[in-house]
Write a protein that holds these residues in place. Sequence first.
Motif, short mmCIF file in Angstrom:
data_model
loop_
_atom_site.label_atom_id
_atom_site.label_comp_id
_atom_site.label_asym_id
_atom_site.label_seq_id
_atom_site.Cartn_x
_atom_site.Cartn_y
_atom_site.Cartn_z
N ARG A 329 -19.49 4.67 45.83
CA ARG A 329 -18.40 5.01 44.86
C ARG A 329 -17.74 3.53 44.63
NH1 ARG A 329 -17.62 10.41 42.93
NH2 ARG A 329 -19.96 10.93 43.19
N LEU A 330 -17.32 2.92 45.69
CA LEU A 330 -16.50 1.46 45.47
C LEU A 330 -17.47 0.78 44.70
CD1 LEU A 330 -14.84 1.17 48.96
CD2 LEU A 330 -13.84 1.81 47.03
N ALA A 331 -18.58 0.58 44.93
CA ALA A 331 -19.41 -0.41 44.15
C ALA A 331 -19.49 -0.26 42.78
CB ALA A 331 -20.91 -0.50 45.03
N ALA A 332 -19.49 1.33 42.42
CA ALA A 332 -19.43 1.80 41.22
C ALA A 332 -18.11 1.25 40.45
CB ALA A 332 -19.69 3.23 41.12
N VAL A 333 -17.05 1.33 41.13
CA VAL A 333 -15.70 1.08 40.54
C VAL A 333 -15.82 -0.39 40.22
CG1 VAL A 333 -13.37 1.10 40.98
CG2 VAL A 333 -14.38 3.15 41.47
N VAL A 334 -15.96 -1.01 41.23
CA VAL A 334 -15.75 -2.57 41.23
C VAL A 334 -16.72 -3.33 39.93
CG1 VAL A 334 -16.30 -4.91 42.35
CG2 VAL A 334 -15.18 -3.07 43.66
N LYS A 335 -18.00 -2.50 39.98
CA LYS A 335 -18.92 -3.07 38.80
C LYS A 335 -18.40 -2.53 37.39
CE LYS A 335 -23.87 -2.82 37.77
NZ LYS A 335 -25.02 -1.80 37.77
N SER A 337 -15.24 -1.77 36.47
CA SER A 337 -13.74 -2.15 36.13
C SER A 337 -13.44 -3.53 36.86
CB SER A 337 -12.74 -1.15 36.28
OG SER A 337 -13.20 0.25 35.87
N GLY A 338 -14.13 -4.03 37.75
CA GLY A 338 -13.79 -5.37 38.41
C GLY A 338 -12.95 -5.13 39.67
N PRO A 339 -12.79 -6.05 40.55
CA PRO A 339 -12.28 -5.85 41.77
C PRO A 339 -10.59 -5.43 41.77
CG PRO A 339 -13.09 -7.99 41.54
CD PRO A 339 -13.70 -7.50 40.52
N ASP A 340 -10.34 -6.00 40.72
CA ASP A 340 -8.63 -5.45 40.79
C ASP A 340 -8.40 -4.10 40.49
OD1 ASP A 340 -7.64 -7.93 41.89
OD2 ASP A 340 -7.57 -8.98 39.87
N ALA A 341 -9.48 -3.41 40.15
CA ALA A 341 -9.18 -1.99 39.88
C ALA A 341 -9.08 -1.07 41.21
CB ALA A 341 -10.43 -1.50 39.12
N PHE A 342 -9.47 -1.84 42.40
CA PHE A 342 -9.39 -1.35 43.55
C PHE A 342 -8.05 -1.82 44.37
CE2 PHE A 342 -10.01 -1.74 48.17
CZ PHE A 342 -10.63 -0.30 48.53
N ALA A 343 -7.44 -0.86 44.95
CA ALA A 343 -6.33 -1.33 45.81
C ALA A 343 -6.53 -0.67 47.27
CB ALA A 343 -5.17 -0.84 45.33
N ILE A 366 -14.56 -6.71 48.65
CA ILE A 366 -14.29 -6.04 47.33
C ILE A 366 -13.91 -7.40 46.50
CG2 ILE A 366 -12.80 -4.56 46.34
CD1 ILE A 366 -14.34 -2.93 48.19
N GLY A 367 -13.10 -8.19 47.01
CA GLY A 367 -12.78 -9.35 46.16
C GLY A 367 -11.39 -9.32 45.26
N THR A 368 -10.50 -8.47 45.92
CA THR A 368 -9.03 -8.42 45.35
C THR A 368 -8.09 -8.63 46.67
OG1 THR A 368 -7.49 -6.96 44.37
CG2 THR A 368 -9.29 -6.08 45.79
N ASN A 369 -6.77 -8.95 46.19
CA ASN A 369 -5.66 -9.20 47.23
C ASN A 369 -4.88 -7.91 47.14
OD1 ASN A 369 -6.13 -11.76 48.44
ND2 ASN A 369 -5.27 -12.66 46.46
N ASN A 370 -5.35 -6.79 46.44
CA ASN A 370 -4.45 -5.68 46.27
C ASN A 370 -4.88 -4.74 47.85
OD1 ASN A 370 -4.00 -6.10 43.84
ND2 ASN A 370 -5.64 -4.91 42.99
N VAL A 371 -4.09 -5.25 48.46
CA VAL A 371 -4.07 -4.56 50.10
C VAL A 371 -2.73 -4.71 50.68
CG1 VAL A 371 -5.07 -6.91 51.23
CG2 VAL A 371 -5.37 -4.45 52.16
N ASP A 372 -2.44 -3.70 51.64
CA ASP A 372 -1.26 -3.68 52.05
C ASP A 372 -1.28 -2.37 53.00
OD1 ASP A 372 1.47 -3.98 52.75
OD2 ASP A 372 2.24 -3.84 50.79
N LEU A 373 -0.25 -2.29 53.65
CA LEU A 373 0.11 -1.08 54.66
C LEU A 373 1.61 -1.12 54.93
CD1 LEU A 373 -1.14 -1.23 58.41
CD2 LEU A 373 -0.78 -3.20 56.93
N CYS A 374 2.05 0.18 55.61
CA CYS A 374 3.43 0.32 55.89
C CYS A 374 3.84 -0.59 56.90
CB CYS A 374 3.83 1.76 56.16
SG CYS A 374 2.93 2.19 57.69
N ALA A 375 3.10 -1.09 57.61
CA ALA A 375 3.58 -2.02 58.83
C ALA A 375 3.83 -3.46 58.44
CB ALA A 375 2.73 -1.88 59.94
N ARG A 376 3.12 -3.69 57.21
CA ARG A 376 3.15 -5.10 56.90
C ARG A 376 2.45 -6.11 57.77
NH1 ARG A 376 6.43 -5.17 51.73
NH2 ARG A 376 5.18 -3.44 50.81
N VAL A 377 1.54 -5.99 58.30
CA VAL A 377 1.03 -6.81 59.27
C VAL A 377 -0.37 -7.49 58.47
CG1 VAL A 377 1.86 -6.32 61.38
CG2 VAL A 377 -0.27 -5.16 60.72
#
Length: 377
Positions: A329-335, A337-343, A366-377
């Motif tokens: 599913r992830l590969a299909a999304v990236v293919k 809409s591009g990697p920035d469609a993913f977070a 995946i190839g995007t910087n759209n990554v985070d988490l509540c602990a901010r580490v």
Amino acid sequence: MVALTIDGRKVEAGAGSTVLDAALAAGIEIPRLCHHPELTAWGGCRLCLVEVEGQQAPVPSCGLAAAAGMVVITHSEQLEAHRREVLDLLLSDHPLNCVICEKAGACDLQRYAYEFGLSESSHEKEIARKLYQDENAFLVRDHQYCILCTRCVRVCEEIVGASAIEVAQRGFEAFVATPFDAPLVETPCTFCGNCVQVCPTAALVPVDRIGKGREWDLTRTRTVCPYCGTGCGIEVATRGGEIVSVSGYGAPANGEFLCTKGRFGLGFVGHPDRLRRPLIRRDLAYSLGLIDTPPPAALGRSPLGRSPAAGETHVEVDWEIALDLVADRLAAVVKESGPDAFAGIGSALCTNEDNYIFQKLVRGVIGTNNVDLCARV
Ligand code: SF4
Ligand code: SF4
Ligand code: SF4
Ligand code: FES
């Protein structure tokens, strides 16, 4: 550093130390009940009295600044008599239910009563304060075990900043109260349980700990709180593999103190609804040929407010199937809409190492910087 003499020994004390600090640092034990190393001195219990050369009466060592040249005696016949009388008076309005008490084995009053050989008070017995449990899921407040050391009041004000409790009334009538004696839920209390942590007796006890075993039945394991990036050190008490209570133990990040999640929020570990295996939606499982029966047509939140159980909407699969499905599913999304469609949103419930690998996956694979988490580490 200041140099002073305690019990005939030359000791050195750091700037700002009290005589109690200096004695403890030198391995000289002084009985104490209202003192807590993280809280301001109160000097109310009078158990830590010492004799100081040049002073007419004994002085509480927990509030006495160590000074150069001071000569201090921590144990004498007079001091032992004082301490014995302090304990004798405390026991006169204390239930002494040690045989069934949740705190037995970890209770400072019990420990000193034992050390002074006191099994009862020589004074007339009268319990001034009565059981008082307000409606909350976290802690029992039982005033009859309270010795009015005010540790709870000070921790709530000085460490937590909530000031949810205060000593009300005077003398025999005094008790630790909330504003207008309201239930804790109607006060600024955050249910952090730090008052429970510092209470030397059974006056404050976690609800979940009641009836779960004596102190000596519990196994204590030190670990790190799974909830946020602060990384508080916690000590988990278990019996037969079940978590009984959680406390702070003096770790560098948090000392003895915790928030409500760390202290009272580990119930998920043994919860029967905890997800232990991958689940995929029933409609998806049916379309992939993993189950024979199609899901009922109208699954979703019922207008009566009942949410369907996980077993009604999802089906358990093995890890290989789940991971292949997610990867496809992830590969299909990236293919498409591009990697920035993913977070990617990581979780503070995972270890730092897991979250590190997760951000590597998001950035490097995946190839995007759209990554985070509540602990901010
Ligand atoms: S609080 Fe301490 S002294 Fe009081 S009954 Fe419990 S163990 Fe005994
Ligand atoms: S649980 Fe926390 S906020 Fe509530 S009274 Fe105790 S120390 Fe104060
Ligand atoms: S509830 Fe516990 S910590 Fe608070 S005053 Fe009483 S004995 Fe001390
Ligand atoms: S410990 Fe010093 S007066 Fe209580």
